[in-house]
Write an enzyme that holds these catalytic residues in place. Structure first.
Site, PDB file in Angstrom:
ATOM      1  N   GLU A 243       0.878  -1.166   0.000  1.00 48.63           N
ATOM      2  CA  GLU A 243       0.000   0.000   0.000  1.00 48.63           C
ATOM      3  C   GLU A 243       0.911   1.210   0.000  1.00 48.63           C
ATOM      4  O   GLU A 243       1.583   1.492   0.989  1.00 48.63           O
ATOM      5  CB  GLU A 243      -0.922  -0.018   1.218  1.00 48.63           C
ATOM      6  CG  GLU A 243      -2.123   0.917   1.089  1.00 48.63           C
ATOM      7  CD  GLU A 243      -1.781   2.379   1.301  1.00 48.63           C
ATOM      8  OE1 GLU A 243      -1.757   3.137   0.297  1.00 48.63           O
ATOM      9  OE2 GLU A 243      -1.517   2.776   2.435  1.00 48.63           O
ATOM     10  N   CYS A 277      -1.768   9.266   2.619  1.00 49.40           N
ATOM     11  CA  CYS A 277      -1.500   8.832   1.247  1.00 49.40           C
ATOM     12  C   CYS A 277      -2.648   9.171   0.313  1.00 49.40           C
ATOM     13  O   CYS A 277      -2.462   9.250  -0.900  1.00 49.40           O
ATOM     14  CB  CYS A 277      -1.190   7.340   1.211  1.00 49.40           C
ATOM     15  SG  CYS A 277      -2.458   6.306   1.968  1.00 49.40           S
TER      16      CYS A 277
END
Length: 486
Positions: A243, A277
């Site tokens: 991720e 993110c």
């Protein structure tokens, strides 16, 4: 209390490391890194404990994970304060992070049963059964921006599935990791099931390259994630879940309530000091008077964002970035965009030497022909004016990343058009793009991941399917196949 191996706390045998509160430069934790020998010991402990942990069965594993949830509840104030001191995030935000950690338990249990449980069906050939087994021993590499919630999102489903874990947190947040693991210890987790090794690059390399690992779950930068992907390319038997980051676009089109739109932009770009993110990095606003009005209101609102230490009262919206180095990196990113032709509408500034405190920035980059496709991991939003919707979507897709994207628009038809054409794993409409549900998958395409979505889909990479055809006894078929005689 630096490393946790085989149910015992150990001092590190490597070099000295320290954790610094980025809001005031005070040292809040010291220790020594784990050596390769200590990493080996952690992997050996996890390997020795794995089969017995699996054989306990899901219900017994869940009971221990539920005990961990109780420990989180009982210690949530201390954990939230520790996260705040170590990351610089405001206390209101770290309390929310701990709440997400607590909520992850029930969500992970539901995901295990829905996505990786057991299913049986009677067929003419026998009973067809689908089961799921753990991979074995897995490593979890945690990030600094959510040092509790994000590794928790790997560790909990991994343990529920029957894996054992070696946890290597960010070297910037060792104190949070130590506290988390101490709560697992208090919950009664058997020795060796969860192990903690602290350290920097050398510790991470020793763990990632260990031959006894069956998998690695990583949250962090695209650069490190791509390195791990290359390292694991010759090991198809190992599961790798990545991720990574994003250069995330947010498009504004035909919104009448511009105050609400500005609020969602602020939440998308500047929450966590831009260190999520999923934060918006690029903002696309229509040419024209309505777009001009929105930008004027946005610039004024950005200037009014309160920035301060984690414990300031009244509480700020933005706390510190993770370090002074990170803060200086954002100033350098802004300078680079200015040199390329960008015009700062609100200038990002480093507020205090020795700290990670910065003010948020807004820069018009419309005049830059080719924007750098970089994830500037901080509170700097790049503004682009567009003339038509297709152009905006085309520009939004001009990135090697594909994590999150959003549209603020009053028209459902516009959203359907956008949804069909945008390339991202998280696509929101009239909501901040930093908002994600733990009851849904979380992940992206392109340089944002390797198609191993986490959150509700984390169960998928924590176990592998086993298909069986079964009968209670051996039986002779009524008709033998041609060419056989008995």
């Amino acid at each position: 209390m630096t490393h946790y191996i085989q149910g015992q706390w150990h001092a590190g045998k490597g070099h000295d490391v320290a954790s610094i509160n980025p809001a005031n430069a005070q040292t809040i934790w010291t220790g020594k890194t784990a050596t390769a020998e200590q990493v080996n010991a952690a992997v050996d402990a996890a390997r020795a404990a794995q089969f017995d942990w699996f054989m306990l069965g899901f219900d017994a594993r869940l009971a221990i994970v539920e005990a961990y949830r109780s420990q989180l509840e009982a210690n949530k104030a201390e954990l939230a304060e520790t996260i705040a001191q170590e990351t610089g995030k405001p206390q209101w935000e770290t309390a929310t992070e701990v709440g997400a950690m607590i909520g992850k338990i029930a969500l992970s249990a539901a995901a295990y049963n829905k996505r990786t449980g057991t299913e049986a069906n009677d067929t003419p050939a026998g009973r067809a059964v689908i089961r799921h087994k753990p991979h074995g021993v897995v490593a979890v590499f945690g990030p600094y921006n959510f040092p509790g919630h994000l590794p928790n999102g790997h560790i909990v489903p991994a343990l529920l599935a029957g894996n054992t874990v070696i946890f290597k947190p960010s070297e910037l947040t060792p104190k949070v990791a130590e506290l988390m693991v101490s709560l697992w210890d208090k919950a009664g987790l058997p020795a060796g099931v969860l192990n903690l090794v602290q350290g920097e690059v050398d510790t991470g390399k020793a763990l990632a390259s260990h031959p006894q690992l069956d998998g690695l779950f990583f949250t962090g930068s695209s650069r490190t994630g791509h390195f791990l992907h290359q390292q694991y390319a010759g090991h198809p038997g190992k599961i790798l879940a990545l991720e990574m980051g994003g250069n995330n676009p947010l498009i504004i089109k035909g919104v009448q309530d511009i105050k609400a739109a500005v609020h969602d932009i602020l939440q998308s770009a500047y929450i966590s000091s831009g260190q999520r993110c999923t934060c918006a990095r690029r903002l696309y606003v229509e040419q024209g008077e309505q777009g001009n009005a929105l930008i004027a209101m946005l610039a004024a609102a950005v200037k009014q964002i309160k920035v301060g230490p984690w414990n300031a009262q009244p509480q700020p919206f933005m706390g510190s970035m993770i370090s002074e180095t990170a803060a200086k990196g954002m100033v350098a990113a802004q300078t680079n965009l200015q040199n390329l032709g960008g015009v700062s509408l609100v200038e990002l500034t480093h507020l205090e030497a020795g700290t990670g405190l910065v003010s948020p920035g807004l820069i018009d980059v419309t005049a830059i022909d080719v924007l750098p496709d970089e994830e500037y991991f901080g509170p700097l939003l790049q503004l682009v004016r567009y003339s038509d919707f297709d152009q905006a979507i085309k520009l939004a897709n001009q990135t090697r990343y594909g994590l999150s994207a959003g549209l603020l628009a009053d028209s459902r038809e516009d959203y359907d058009y956008f949804l069909a054409r945008i390339r991202a794993g998280i696509v929101n409409w009239n909501k901040q793009i930093t908002g994600a549900s733990g009851a849904a998958p979380f992940g992206g395409v392109g340089a944002s991941g390797n198609h191993r979505a986490s959150a509700f889909y984390a169960a998928d990479y924590c176990a592998y399917p086993v298909a069986s055809v079964e009968a209670d006894a051996v039986s002779l078929p009524a008709t033998l196949s041609p060419g056989l005689s008995l």
